[in-house]
Design a protein around this motif. Structure first.
Motif, PDB file in Angstrom:
ATOM      1  N   THR A 189     -11.478  -4.984  -0.226  1.00 15.97           N
ATOM      2  CA  THR A 189     -12.896  -4.602  -0.218  1.00 15.97           C
ATOM      3  C   THR A 189     -13.682  -5.722   0.443  1.00 15.97           C
ATOM      4  O   THR A 189     -13.619  -6.872  -0.008  1.00 15.97           O
ATOM      5  CB  THR A 189     -13.395  -4.389  -1.668  1.00 15.97           C
ATOM      6  N   ILE A 244       0.297   0.252 -13.088  1.00 16.12           N
ATOM      7  CA  ILE A 244      -0.365   0.333 -11.786  1.00 16.12           C
ATOM      8  C   ILE A 244       0.604   0.492 -10.605  1.00 16.12           C
ATOM      9  O   ILE A 244       0.298   1.150  -9.622  1.00 16.12           O
ATOM     10  CB  ILE A 244      -1.239  -0.936 -11.658  1.00 16.12           C
ATOM     11  N   GLU A 278      -2.703   7.986  -1.305  1.00 15.28           N
ATOM     12  CA  GLU A 278      -2.913   6.528  -1.310  1.00 15.28           C
ATOM     13  C   GLU A 278      -2.187   5.818  -2.442  1.00 15.28           C
ATOM     14  O   GLU A 278      -1.911   6.399  -3.487  1.00 15.28           O
ATOM     15  CB  GLU A 278      -4.409   6.225  -1.417  1.00 15.28           C
ATOM     16  N   HIS A 319      -3.072   1.101  -6.488  1.00 12.93           N
ATOM     17  CA  HIS A 319      -3.325  -0.304  -6.805  1.00 12.93           C
ATOM     18  C   HIS A 319      -4.020  -0.987  -5.625  1.00 12.93           C
ATOM     19  O   HIS A 319      -4.192  -0.389  -4.559  1.00 12.93           O
ATOM     20  CB  HIS A 319      -2.010  -1.022  -7.129  1.00 12.93           C
ATOM     21  N   PRO A 363      -2.881  -9.663  -3.725  1.00 16.06           N
ATOM     22  CA  PRO A 363      -2.685 -10.886  -2.917  1.00 16.06           C
ATOM     23  C   PRO A 363      -1.774 -11.911  -3.592  1.00 16.06           C
ATOM     24  O   PRO A 363      -1.109 -12.678  -2.906  1.00 16.06           O
ATOM     25  CB  PRO A 363      -4.114 -11.436  -2.749  1.00 16.06           C
ATOM     26  N   ILE A 395       1.022 -11.484  -5.013  1.00 12.82           N
ATOM     27  CA  ILE A 395       2.463 -11.281  -4.800  1.00 12.82           C
ATOM     28  C   ILE A 395       2.788 -10.872  -3.354  1.00 12.82           C
ATOM     29  O   ILE A 395       3.948 -10.607  -3.033  1.00 12.82           O
ATOM     30  CB  ILE A 395       3.049 -10.225  -5.784  1.00 12.82           C
TER      31      ILE A 395
HETATM   32  P1  NAD Z   1      -4.602  -5.335  -7.581  1.00 21.44           P
HETATM   33  O1  NAD Z   1      -4.253  -3.934  -7.921  1.00 21.44           O
HETATM   34  O2  NAD Z   1      -4.391  -5.729  -6.174  1.00 21.44           O
HETATM   35  O3  NAD Z   1      -3.764  -6.334  -8.523  1.00 21.44           O
HETATM   36  C1  NAD Z   1      -3.897  -6.378  -9.943  1.00 21.44           C
HETATM   37  C2  NAD Z   1      -2.583  -6.952 -10.535  1.00 21.44           C
HETATM   38  O4  NAD Z   1      -1.552  -5.954 -10.463  1.00 21.44           O
HETATM   39  C3  NAD Z   1      -2.044  -8.147  -9.775  1.00 21.44           C
HETATM   40  O5  NAD Z   1      -1.444  -9.045 -10.693  1.00 21.44           O
HETATM   41  C4  NAD Z   1      -0.970  -7.572  -8.861  1.00 21.44           C
HETATM   42  O6  NAD Z   1       0.072  -8.475  -8.545  1.00 21.44           O
HETATM   43  C5  NAD Z   1      -0.443  -6.398  -9.705  1.00 21.44           C
HETATM   44  N1  NAD Z   1       0.022  -5.305  -8.842  1.00 21.44           N
HETATM   45  C6  NAD Z   1      -0.751  -4.450  -8.144  1.00 21.44           C
HETATM   46  N2  NAD Z   1      -0.001  -3.578  -7.476  1.00 21.44           N
HETATM   47  C7  NAD Z   1       1.270  -3.862  -7.765  1.00 21.44           C
HETATM   48  C8  NAD Z   1       2.514  -3.295  -7.361  1.00 21.44           C
HETATM   49  N3  NAD Z   1       2.574  -2.244  -6.533  1.00 21.44           N
HETATM   50  N4  NAD Z   1       3.661  -3.858  -7.811  1.00 21.44           N
HETATM   51  C9  NAD Z   1       3.619  -4.897  -8.653  1.00 21.44           C
HETATM   52  N5  NAD Z   1       2.463  -5.475  -9.081  1.00 21.44           N
HETATM   53  C10 NAD Z   1       1.301  -4.966  -8.634  1.00 21.44           C
HETATM   54  O7  NAD Z   1      -6.146  -5.542  -7.990  1.00 21.44           O
HETATM   55  P2  NAD Z   1      -7.140  -6.759  -7.638  1.00 21.44           P
HETATM   56  O8  NAD Z   1      -6.381  -8.033  -7.656  1.00 21.44           O
HETATM   57  O9  NAD Z   1      -8.283  -6.550  -8.536  1.00 21.44           O
HETATM   58  O10 NAD Z   1      -7.650  -6.461  -6.165  1.00 21.44           O
HETATM   59  C11 NAD Z   1      -7.182  -7.119  -4.979  1.00 21.44           C
HETATM   60  C12 NAD Z   1      -7.872  -6.498  -3.764  1.00 21.44           C
HETATM   61  O11 NAD Z   1      -7.523  -5.113  -3.646  1.00 21.44           O
HETATM   62  C13 NAD Z   1      -9.409  -6.524  -3.818  1.00 21.44           C
HETATM   63  O12 NAD Z   1      -9.909  -6.772  -2.504  1.00 21.44           O
HETATM   64  C14 NAD Z   1      -9.781  -5.142  -4.253  1.00 21.44           C
HETATM   65  O13 NAD Z   1     -11.053  -4.775  -3.841  1.00 21.44           O
HETATM   66  C15 NAD Z   1      -8.716  -4.318  -3.541  1.00 21.44           C
HETATM   67  N6  NAD Z   1      -8.436  -3.003  -4.167  1.00 21.44           N
HETATM   68  C16 NAD Z   1      -8.153  -1.986  -3.320  1.00 21.44           C
HETATM   69  C17 NAD Z   1      -7.803  -0.748  -3.831  1.00 21.44           C
HETATM   70  C18 NAD Z   1      -7.464   0.360  -2.860  1.00 21.44           C
HETATM   71  O14 NAD Z   1      -7.444   0.146  -1.672  1.00 21.44           O
HETATM   72  N7  NAD Z   1      -7.178   1.575  -3.331  1.00 21.44           N
HETATM   73  C19 NAD Z   1      -7.740  -0.543  -5.213  1.00 21.44           C
HETATM   74  C20 NAD Z   1      -8.005  -1.622  -6.071  1.00 21.44           C
HETATM   75  C21 NAD Z   1      -8.366  -2.864  -5.528  1.00 21.44           C
END
Ligand code: NAD
Length: 419
Positions: free
Chosen positions: A93, A321, A339, A342, A346, A348
């Protein structure tokens, strides 16, 4: 390049269909190629080369910004408009002014009014529930209205002051406790917006032979917005689907006029006749009930903000997630973007440990939407086999007794091996 298109309200899909995709930021570069390889293999096995997907990369997010200085270029929007069906990895974002969220911009421009999140449990995955096998829900979250419409004013600004003056002077509102320091938001919920969402949920339930649709709302407090959602939802079921549904609204009417026994008999008759039950539940009770008696819920139709909370709770009940898929759909125009639910993770990224299953199960939803069920079933079966034998990426395997944690690439290879 072959496009899917709509003809007389139905989606027509060529045997070789072009699908625009956004790789996604952060872990997107790891999960997207793995998912595409699995999907390609499943399609080729299911249709012996007669069907295929031509992936067409389009850009958005950081990758796009670094390439041409734009977060969401016009060509990307055009591609999704033209090709109807697309898929995307997670996007950063942008911080600061301009676009609030790329996902919201895509949803609004294409008017993707349904956010569909199926929630099921896979044997082998550790869940906080005692009986996770009872979870099989399909959330239809309204995607274009509610407090998410972005109509709000920050406290202390002339706009907030003007808005309060209008409320106070013209509308006679005297209930704002601290008017000078209040921010204000507007929550639009319409008849049309509700009807098209509930219609999609009912049609989906009928098509998939599911037993019920539950309207989840806070109509006890927000009588005209969330209460309207409930009333209009029931109205729609009773007018457009009168021969195939029985609503709890009808149950209450019979109970009030003819008594409880007659209402119970009418309900039993409807269930015996295989009618779809349309009921409702207050959002807070719903969140409790999904933990205590998940088997009572199947298709869920709800407003935007409730849908946000509900989606995350239900996802957590079946593995979290990394494994929750999603799609944003406009069933009238046919536009659909599948889509990863999650974010860009960043912390991982680049470590080959991210779980690709959210995007992979979204790809499964995409294959179903294309009508290519034979291919989607192969992927689901492969995942069932792997999870049951304790093989998963680290986020899930660490909780499995005797689980084996695989890297993202290795997990993808194992899925392909199982197809
Ligand atoms: P995130 O979902 O990226 O991560 C949250 C936690 O969950 C982290 O510890 C991460 O390592 C873990 N995680 C997420 N997906 C995983 C997966 N597939 N496998 C294993 N572990 C996983 O949320 P955040 O850190 O709040 O956001 C990071 C960036 O992503 C921000 O820029 C945010 O705006 C953006 N974001 C985008 C979307 C989208 O495009 N749909 C949704 C949510 C957040």
């Amino acid at each position: 390049m072959s496009k899917a298109y709509m003809k007389e309200g139905r989606l027509v899909v060529p045997d070789c269909v072009t699908v625009p995709f956004i790789e996604g930021d952060g872990v997107g570069a790891e999960i997207t190629p793995v998912c595409q390889q699995i999907v390609n293999k499943a399609v080729s096995i299911a249709y012996k080369g007669k069907r295929s997907i031509e992936w067409m990369e389009v850009f958005a997010g950081e990758k796009s910004y670094q390439k041409n200085g734009e977060w969401l270029p016009e060509e990307t929007m055009k591609a999704f408009l033209e090709y109807l069906i697309g898929i995307k990895g997670p996007l950063t974002t942008p911080v600061g002014g301009g676009i609030r969220s790329l996902n919201v911009a895509l949803r609004q421009t294409l008017d993707l009014y349904v956010c569909l999140r199926p929630v099921r449990w896979f044997k082998g995955i550790v869940s906080p529930l005692k009986e996770p096998q009872k979870v099989n829900m399909h959330i239809f979250r309204e995607n274009t209205e509610d407090i998410y419409a972005g109509i709000e004013w920050e406290q202390g600004t002339p706009e907030a002051e003007k808005f309060y003056a209008f409320l106070h002077d013209k509308m006679g509102v005297k209930k704002v406790r601290f008017p000078k320091t209040s921010s204000f938001g507007v929550k639009p919920v319409s008849v049309e917006g509700t009807h098209r969402l509930v219609r999609a949920a009912i049609l989906y339930a009928l098509q998939h032979k599911l037993p019920s649709v539950t309207l989840v709302h806070k109509g006890n407090i927000m009588k005209f917005t969330e209460g309207g959602f409930k009333r209009w939802g029931y109205d729609l079921a009773e007018t457009e689907f009168s021969d195939v549904t029985f609503t709890m609204n009808q149950y209450d009417q019979i109970k009030n006029t003819l008594g409880e026994e007659s209402a119970k008999a009418a309900l039993a008759h409807a269930v015996n006749a295989g009618k779809l039950l349309v009921k409702d539940c207050i959002a807070d009770a719903f969140l409790q009930n999904t933990l205590l008696k998940p088997e009572e819920y199947s298709v869920i139709a709800t407003l935007n903000l409730n849908g946000d909370y509900v989606s995350d709770q239900l996802a957590a009940m079946v593995g979290g997630i990394g494994i929750a898929p999603g799609a944003n759909i406009n069933y009238q125009t046919g536009h659909a973007i599948f889509e990863a639910t999650h974010g860009t993770a960043p912390d991982i990224a680049g470590k080959n440990i991210v779980n690709p299953c959210s995007l992979l199960l979204s790809s499964v939803m995409m294959l179903d939407y294309l009508g290519w069920k034979e291919a989607s079933v192969l992927i689901v079966k492969a995942l069932e086999n792997l999870f049951e034998s304790g093989k998963a990426t680290y986020d899930l395997a660490r909780f499995m007794p005797g689980g084996t944690a695989l890297g993202t690439v290795e997990f993808g290879e194992q899925v392909i091996g199982q197809l």
